[in-house]
Design an enzyme around this catalytic site. Sequence first.
Site, PDB file in Angstrom:
ATOM      1  N   SER A  25     -11.282 -23.884  -8.260  1.00 26.90           N
ATOM      2  CA  SER A  25     -11.032 -24.237  -6.865  1.00 26.90           C
ATOM      3  C   SER A  25     -12.125 -23.621  -6.008  1.00 26.90           C
ATOM      4  CB  SER A  25      -9.680 -23.692  -6.401  1.00 26.90           C
ATOM      5  OG  SER A  25      -9.543 -23.822  -5.002  1.00 26.90           O
ATOM      6  N   TYR A  39      -3.849 -17.064  -5.921  1.00 22.99           N
ATOM      7  CA  TYR A  39      -4.403 -18.347  -6.357  1.00 22.99           C
ATOM      8  C   TYR A  39      -5.922 -18.255  -6.460  1.00 22.99           C
ATOM      9  CZ  TYR A  39      -5.626 -23.317  -6.174  1.00 22.99           C
ATOM     10  OH  TYR A  39      -6.154 -24.551  -6.434  1.00 22.99           O
TER      11      TYR A  39
END
Length: 135
Positions: A25, A39
């Site tokens: 990401s 995350y």
Amino acid sequence: CAREAVRRMSVRRGGGGGAIVNISSVAARLGSPGEYVDYAATKGAVISMMRSIAVEFARDGVRANSILPGWIATDMTAGVKAKYDALIADGLVPQRRWGTAEDVGRAVRAVLAGQFPFTTGDVIHLDGGFHLRRL
């Protein structure tokens, strides 16, 4: 999964070489303070793992890369649509649109199909240029 893939792809073990692609990401590079710290950290670990695999198994004919999507229009991101729409409106996403699952799929297919045969241990930003504005 990567260990088993390397075992099967390794030219030294009789395989034909190949590529491993993991999805990370853009949060791995930019962080996500106050929101999704865990995350972002785990997505950073994905990049580190792919780079390690790339170095260790390049001589086995195995390439390993990470794709770093930004905001991709999915059910998961539906709850932050207004936030990202504002980033687009503010010009922080140069391509001025959300990414799509198809965008991610095309990138994965290109890497796996060998369209980047001299690329390993790298990251491919798939975020409409968002990372360029934030770095």
